[in-house]
Design an enzyme around this catalytic site. Structure first.
Site, PDB file in Angstrom:
ATOM      1  NE  ARG A 139      43.673  76.274  88.607  1.00 25.32           N
ATOM      2  CZ  ARG A 139      43.388  75.575  89.713  1.00 25.32           C
ATOM      3  NH1 ARG A 139      42.124  75.312  90.011  1.00 25.32           N
ATOM      4  NH2 ARG A 139      44.351  75.117  90.487  1.00 25.32           N
ATOM      5  CE1 TYR A 176      44.320  72.440  98.863  1.00 25.29           C
ATOM      6  CE2 TYR A 176      43.767  71.190 100.829  1.00 25.29           C
ATOM      7  CZ  TYR A 176      43.715  71.338  99.462  1.00 25.29           C
ATOM      8  OH  TYR A 176      43.065  70.410  98.699  1.00 25.29           O
ATOM      9  CE  LYS A 177      41.914  73.785  96.439  1.00 24.86           C
ATOM     10  NZ  LYS A 177      40.707  73.066  96.038  1.00 24.86           N
ATOM     11  CG  PHE A 215      38.249  69.240  92.489  1.00 24.31           C
ATOM     12  CD1 PHE A 215      39.283  69.940  91.886  1.00 24.31           C
ATOM     13  CD2 PHE A 215      38.572  68.223  93.370  1.00 24.31           C
ATOM     14  CE1 PHE A 215      40.608  69.643  92.174  1.00 24.31           C
ATOM     15  CE2 PHE A 215      39.897  67.914  93.663  1.00 24.31           C
ATOM     16  CZ  PHE A 215      40.919  68.631  93.060  1.00 24.31           C
ATOM     17  CG  ASP A 266      33.803  71.823  97.496  1.00 24.82           C
ATOM     18  OD1 ASP A 266      34.497  72.736  97.978  1.00 24.82           O
ATOM     19  OD2 ASP A 266      34.252  70.692  97.235  1.00 24.82           O
TER      20      ASP A 266
HETATM   21  C1  LIG Z   1      40.811  71.635  95.954  1.00 24.02           C
HETATM   22  C2  LIG Z   1      39.471  70.973  95.956  1.00 24.02           C
HETATM   23  C3  LIG Z   1      39.257  69.800  96.688  1.00 24.02           C
HETATM   24  C4  LIG Z   1      40.395  69.144  97.407  1.00 24.02           C
HETATM   25  O1  LIG Z   1      40.003  68.100  98.228  1.00 24.02           O
HETATM   26  P1  LIG Z   1      41.080  67.439  99.193  1.00 24.02           P
HETATM   27  O2  LIG Z   1      40.330  66.441  99.964  1.00 24.02           O
HETATM   28  O3  LIG Z   1      41.657  68.557 100.020  1.00 24.02           O
HETATM   29  O4  LIG Z   1      42.159  66.844  98.363  1.00 24.02           O
HETATM   30  C5  LIG Z   1      37.974  69.279  96.701  1.00 24.02           C
HETATM   31  N1  LIG Z   1      36.958  69.861  96.017  1.00 24.02           N
HETATM   32  C6  LIG Z   1      37.144  70.987  95.302  1.00 24.02           C
HETATM   33  C7  LIG Z   1      36.003  71.604  94.580  1.00 24.02           C
HETATM   34  C8  LIG Z   1      38.415  71.562  95.239  1.00 24.02           C
HETATM   35  O5  LIG Z   1      38.611  72.659  94.509  1.00 24.02           O
END
Ligand SMILES: *Cc1c(COP(=O)(O)O)cnc(C)c1O
Length: 416
Positions: free
Chosen positions: A377, A228-229, A131, A203
């Site tokens: 997705r 939040y996921k 990401f 992560d």
């Molecule tokens: C959703 C996601 C994020 C989101 O980071 P934020 O700081 O909450 O915007 C970071 N890393 C991964 C791998 C994600 O899937």
């Protein structure tokens, strides 16, 4: 499980589903099949009342007393302890705080500091397909430190054994890839990383609440993730950071705010980190948002990650099988691993017109999302997605494809 070949057969699976009752814990709008809980989890019904309580009673009536009386000050640790069993952590190893990006900053900088005694360890390895914010945060830190750190991007997980060596300081991987749903073997990869004297930062954005995670058993070094996921904490809900007890004394990051101080209310002019996991905190947290994380976590207390995993694999297996049989005439290509041990809780397909097709599905109430390049997705959240939802989603997809009922000029929204 043989693939059910009718909607009625899916209904029957729902009747036998041990998690079926948990759907009632969520407020889902009528006519919506929600396959995007991997991006923004659905709303626990309890969240609205909890928000009212925090705003009306804790803030409105009790005012500043709530820092003690309502447990506001302790809330990052209270929630961290509630989350810990879902990710194989012990109590007092996790805090819920800040954003995933900010927690990455803390963990990456602490890891580089821990490795700084070995002057040749200058490389951070991560995946090109990670990401973006994970890579961007590493870029920001290394540029700002200006000490010849390098970021090495690998293209596939099998490249890691070839590129890792005595110059590697840190390997930063996302346990489940946000785009493909590829699931790393955390224990095996961490063991490889340790063989080379490097540290492992995981992560868990797409794993916490989605797949069983055993951070301590895998001997991981650090972890961060979103609430939040799959954890259903609410839009922009604070994230989490895990530091195992064995690393807590050495864990130092530059965001040394007063909430991480040994005695925050002593108001000392110099920073001295507290001994506990709370040294990963920085400053005052958004209490309304933070409080709602508890509503999502409470639901996980009513089941187990094993039960969630079983249903998750059944749902993704069913979705993949139905798409491949019912939409066989169309150029759809599965990008998610078929092997269970390599699959998170999503299924992604490539199609040349993916964006337009996703927009057409959303118009029909089937909510998935689009990710570059050309990927549709679909996230499967076993707490509230039913087998009939999978059936209906595929029926809609097939109809859209067969009739080419999508607009190739569909407007690109800012958020896809
Ligand atoms: C959703 C996601 C994020 C989101 O980071 P934020 O700081 O909450 O915007 C970071 N890393 C991964 C791998 C994600 O899937």
């Amino acid at each position: 499980m043989t693939t059910p070949n009718s909607r009625a057969a899916c209904e029957q699976l729902d009747q036998q589903d041990p998690l079926a009752a948990l759907r009632d814990e969520f407020l889902l709008p009528d006519g919506v099949i929600y396959l995007d809980g991997n991006s923004l989890g659905a709303r626990p019904k309890a969240s609205l009342q909890r928000a009212q309580e925090v705003i009306a009673q804790e803030w409105g009536t009790d005012l500043i007393k709530s820092w003690n009386k309502a447990g506001w000050f302790d809330l990052p640790s209270t929630l961290g302890n509630q989350l810990a069993p879902l990710i194989g952590a012990q109590a007092d190893e996790v805090v819920v705080t800040d954003s995933t990006s900010i927690n990455l900053f803390k963990a990456i900088s602490a890891a580089l500091q821990m490795q700084s005694g070995d002057a040749q360890r200058k490389v951070i390895i991560t995946e090109r397909s990670n990401f973006p914010t994970d890579i961007y945060m590493a870029e920001g830190i290394t540029r700002w430190l200006d000490r010849d750190y390098q970021i090495q991007l690998i293209d596939t997980p099998d490249e890691l054994p070839q590129v890792i060596n005595e110059k590697t300081a840190l390997v930063m991987l996302t346990h489940v890839n946000y785009r493909t749903g590829y699931l790393h073997d955390m224990a095996a990869v961490t063991a490889l990383i340790h063989q080379h004297g490097a540290l492992a930062l995981w992560d868990l954005a797409h794993s916490a609440g989605a797949v069983p995670v055993e951070l301590n058993a895998a001997q991981a070094d650090f972890a961060v993730g979103c609430t939040y996921k799959y954890l259903n904490g609410g839009p922009g809900a604070p994230a989490f950071i895990w530091v195992p007890r064995r690393h807590q004394a050495a864990f130092q990051h530059p965001l040394s705010g007063w909430w991480g101080h040994a005695s925050p209310f002593a108001m000392q002019p110099h920073f001295e980190p507290t001994a506990s996991i709370r040294r990963a905190l920085c400053g005052t947290q958004p209490m309304v948002s933070l409080a709602l994380v508890g509503c999502g976590l409470d639901i996980f207390g009513k089941t187990t990650m094993q039960a969630i995993r079983e249903k998750s694999l059944a749902l993704t297996d069913l979705f993949i099988a139905l798409v491949e049989s019912q939409c066989a005439a169309h150029p759809l290509e599965l990008v998610t691993p078929r092997q269970h041990q390599q699959r998170g809780s999503q299924a992604s397909f490539h199609h040349p017109h993916a964006y337009a097709i996703i927009q057409a599905l959303i118009e029909r109430g089937v909510i998935g999302d689009y990710r570059e390049p050309g990927i549709m997705r679909f996230g499967f959240t076993p707490l509230y997605v039913r087998y009939v939802d999978v059936w209906d989603a595929v029926a809609n997809l097939r109809d859209i494809l067969d009739r080419e009922d999508y607009d190739l000029h569909a407007k690109r929204h800012a958020v896809t």
